[in-house]
Design a protein around this motif. Structure first.
Motif, mmCIF file in Angstrom:
data_model
loop_
_atom_site.group_PDB
_atom_site.id
_atom_site.type_symbol
_atom_site.label_atom_id
_atom_site.label_comp_id
_atom_site.label_asym_id
_atom_site.label_seq_id
_atom_site.Cartn_x
_atom_site.Cartn_y
_atom_site.Cartn_z
ATOM 1 N N THR A 1 5.849 9.495 -3.002
ATOM 2 C CA THR A 1 5.635 10.573 -2.053
ATOM 3 C C THR A 1 5.541 9.984 -0.653
ATOM 4 O O THR A 1 4.725 9.094 -0.414
ATOM 5 C CB THR A 1 4.355 11.359 -2.372
ATOM 6 O OG1 THR A 1 4.441 11.886 -3.697
ATOM 7 C CG2 THR A 1 4.163 12.501 -1.381
ATOM 8 N N HIS B 1 3.135 6.845 -0.969
ATOM 9 C CA HIS B 1 2.199 6.857 -2.091
ATOM 10 C C HIS B 1 2.993 6.762 -3.375
ATOM 11 O O HIS B 1 3.972 7.495 -3.567
ATOM 12 C CB HIS B 1 1.381 8.156 -2.066
ATOM 13 C CG HIS B 1 0.371 8.233 -3.163
ATOM 14 N ND1 HIS B 1 -0.841 7.589 -3.111
ATOM 15 C CD2 HIS B 1 0.405 8.877 -4.362
ATOM 16 C CE1 HIS B 1 -1.513 7.823 -4.219
ATOM 17 N NE2 HIS B 1 -0.795 8.610 -4.991
ATOM 18 N N LYS C 1 9.428 13.833 -1.659
ATOM 19 C CA LYS C 1 9.116 13.206 -2.944
ATOM 20 C C LYS C 1 10.381 12.658 -3.575
ATOM 21 O O LYS C 1 11.437 13.285 -3.539
ATOM 22 C CB LYS C 1 8.449 14.217 -3.871
ATOM 23 C CG LYS C 1 7.054 14.636 -3.407
ATOM 24 C CD LYS C 1 6.302 15.386 -4.482
ATOM 25 C CE LYS C 1 4.872 15.663 -4.018
ATOM 26 N NZ LYS C 1 4.057 16.321 -5.046
ATOM 27 N N SER D 1 3.167 7.320 5.537
ATOM 28 C CA SER D 1 2.623 6.677 4.352
ATOM 29 C C SER D 1 3.570 6.862 3.174
ATOM 30 O O SER D 1 4.351 7.817 3.123
ATOM 31 C CB SER D 1 1.245 7.240 4.010
ATOM 32 O OG SER D 1 1.346 8.606 3.664
ATOM 33 N N ASN E 1 -2.470 3.933 -8.938
ATOM 34 C CA ASN E 1 -1.855 4.573 -7.777
ATOM 35 C C ASN E 1 -2.053 3.692 -6.543
ATOM 36 O O ASN E 1 -3.004 2.903 -6.494
ATOM 37 C CB ASN E 1 -2.476 5.946 -7.514
ATOM 38 C CG ASN E 1 -2.342 6.883 -8.687
ATOM 39 O OD1 ASN E 1 -1.408 6.780 -9.476
ATOM 40 N ND2 ASN E 1 -3.284 7.808 -8.800
ATOM 41 N N THR F 1 -1.172 3.378 -2.000
ATOM 42 C CA THR F 1 -0.615 3.921 -0.754
ATOM 43 C C THR F 1 -0.405 2.786 0.228
ATOM 44 O O THR F 1 -1.292 1.932 0.389
ATOM 45 C CB THR F 1 -1.554 4.964 -0.134
ATOM 46 O OG1 THR F 1 -1.791 6.013 -1.084
ATOM 47 C CG2 THR F 1 -0.927 5.571 1.117
ATOM 48 N N TYR G 1 1.046 1.954 4.349
ATOM 49 C CA TYR G 1 1.075 2.667 5.616
ATOM 50 C C TYR G 1 1.980 1.988 6.633
ATOM 51 O O TYR G 1 2.173 0.769 6.600
ATOM 52 C CB TYR G 1 -0.347 2.736 6.188
ATOM 53 C CG TYR G 1 -1.323 3.415 5.282
ATOM 54 C CD1 TYR G 1 -2.067 2.682 4.351
ATOM 55 C CD2 TYR G 1 -1.495 4.795 5.325
ATOM 56 C CE1 TYR G 1 -2.963 3.308 3.498
ATOM 57 C CE2 TYR G 1 -2.400 5.420 4.480
ATOM 58 C CZ TYR G 1 -3.124 4.667 3.562
ATOM 59 O OH TYR G 1 -4.002 5.304 2.722
ATOM 60 N N THR H 1 2.579 6.954 -7.462
ATOM 61 C CA THR H 1 1.721 7.401 -8.567
ATOM 62 C C THR H 1 2.101 6.643 -9.838
ATOM 63 O O THR H 1 3.286 6.485 -10.125
ATOM 64 C CB THR H 1 1.899 8.908 -8.794
ATOM 65 O OG1 THR H 1 1.608 9.596 -7.577
ATOM 66 C CG2 THR H 1 0.998 9.409 -9.893
#
Lengths: 111, 113
Positions: B62, B75, B57, B73, B18, B20, B22, B77
């Protein structure tokens, strides 16, 4: 459906030579059009935008110029290329209030 | 002109992990867009976020917009090699009649099989 074309796809030019990059849009009329330059793997810098035929706004001072001779044609030019003009040039059209659709780009290398 | 700061600049991960990324600003965003760009191609819009606190989503992606609309942000998965690319955030600049965008410098993501 709308499509946007750019050519050439790649270009290698000597310093001091002229430049002409072309962008055309199909399937829409009177679009806002944009020229961006992108350094390797980095963000996009807006160079010019146009809201109609013959209407060009320049965002940054530079060695380049733009023209819009027809509704769906946007041209990026230079009289004498500099080494610093190398980069990936992207044309885009405005599809919604803020959405932009990008062409496939032209990779310009100035030697 | 507002500056958009993206972090990290580079991200190299294994398939299945995963991650993330920014996008931040010292000023309030009017709205924010996320684009993905594959090598040698133009960016493609992924999402637009408008409301503070908004979450959107898109399959395994996400997107969050900060409550104060000063940060966002993305993200991912269970990243896949097909997620490899440059992720850019962009903010509208000027009025809708011009439709100009200011882009961040991007995050280069590499997902290894």
């Amino acid at each position: 459906s709308q499509t946007i074309h750019q050519w050439p796809a790649t270009l290698v030019q000597p310093v001091g030579s002229p430049l002409s990059l072309e962008c055309t849009v199909e399937g829409t009329s009177n679009p806002n059009l944009y020229w961006y330059r992108q350094a390797a793997g980095r963000g996009l810098q807006l160079l010019f935008y146009s809201v109609g035929i013959g209407q060009i706004s320049s965002e940054v001072p530079q060695n380049l110029s733009a023209s819009r001779p027809q509704d769906r044609q946007f041209i990026l030019s230079s009289k004498k290329l500099l080494l610093s003009d190398s980069g990936f040039y992207l044309c885009a059209w405005k599809g919604g209030p803020w959405e932009q659709f990008f062409g496939p780009g032209t990779r310009l290398t100035v030697l | 002109t507002q500056l958009l700061e993206q972090s990290p600049q580079f991200l190299s991960i294994q398939e299945g992990e995963n991650l993330t990324v920014y996008c931040n600003s010292s000023s309030v965003f009017s709205s924010l867009q996320w684009y993905r760009q594959e090598p040698g191609e133009g960016p493609v819009l992924l999402v637009t976020v408008v409301t503070g606190g908004e979450v959107k989503k898109l399959k395994r992606l996400t997107f969050q917009f900060g409550d104060a609309r000063k940060d966002s942000s993305l993200h991912i998965t269970a990243a896949q090699p097909g997620d490899t690319g440059l992720y850019l955030c962009a903010e509208p600049a000027g009025g809708t009649s011009y439709g100009k965008l200011t882009f961040g410098q991007g995050t280069i993501l590499t997902v290894h099989p």
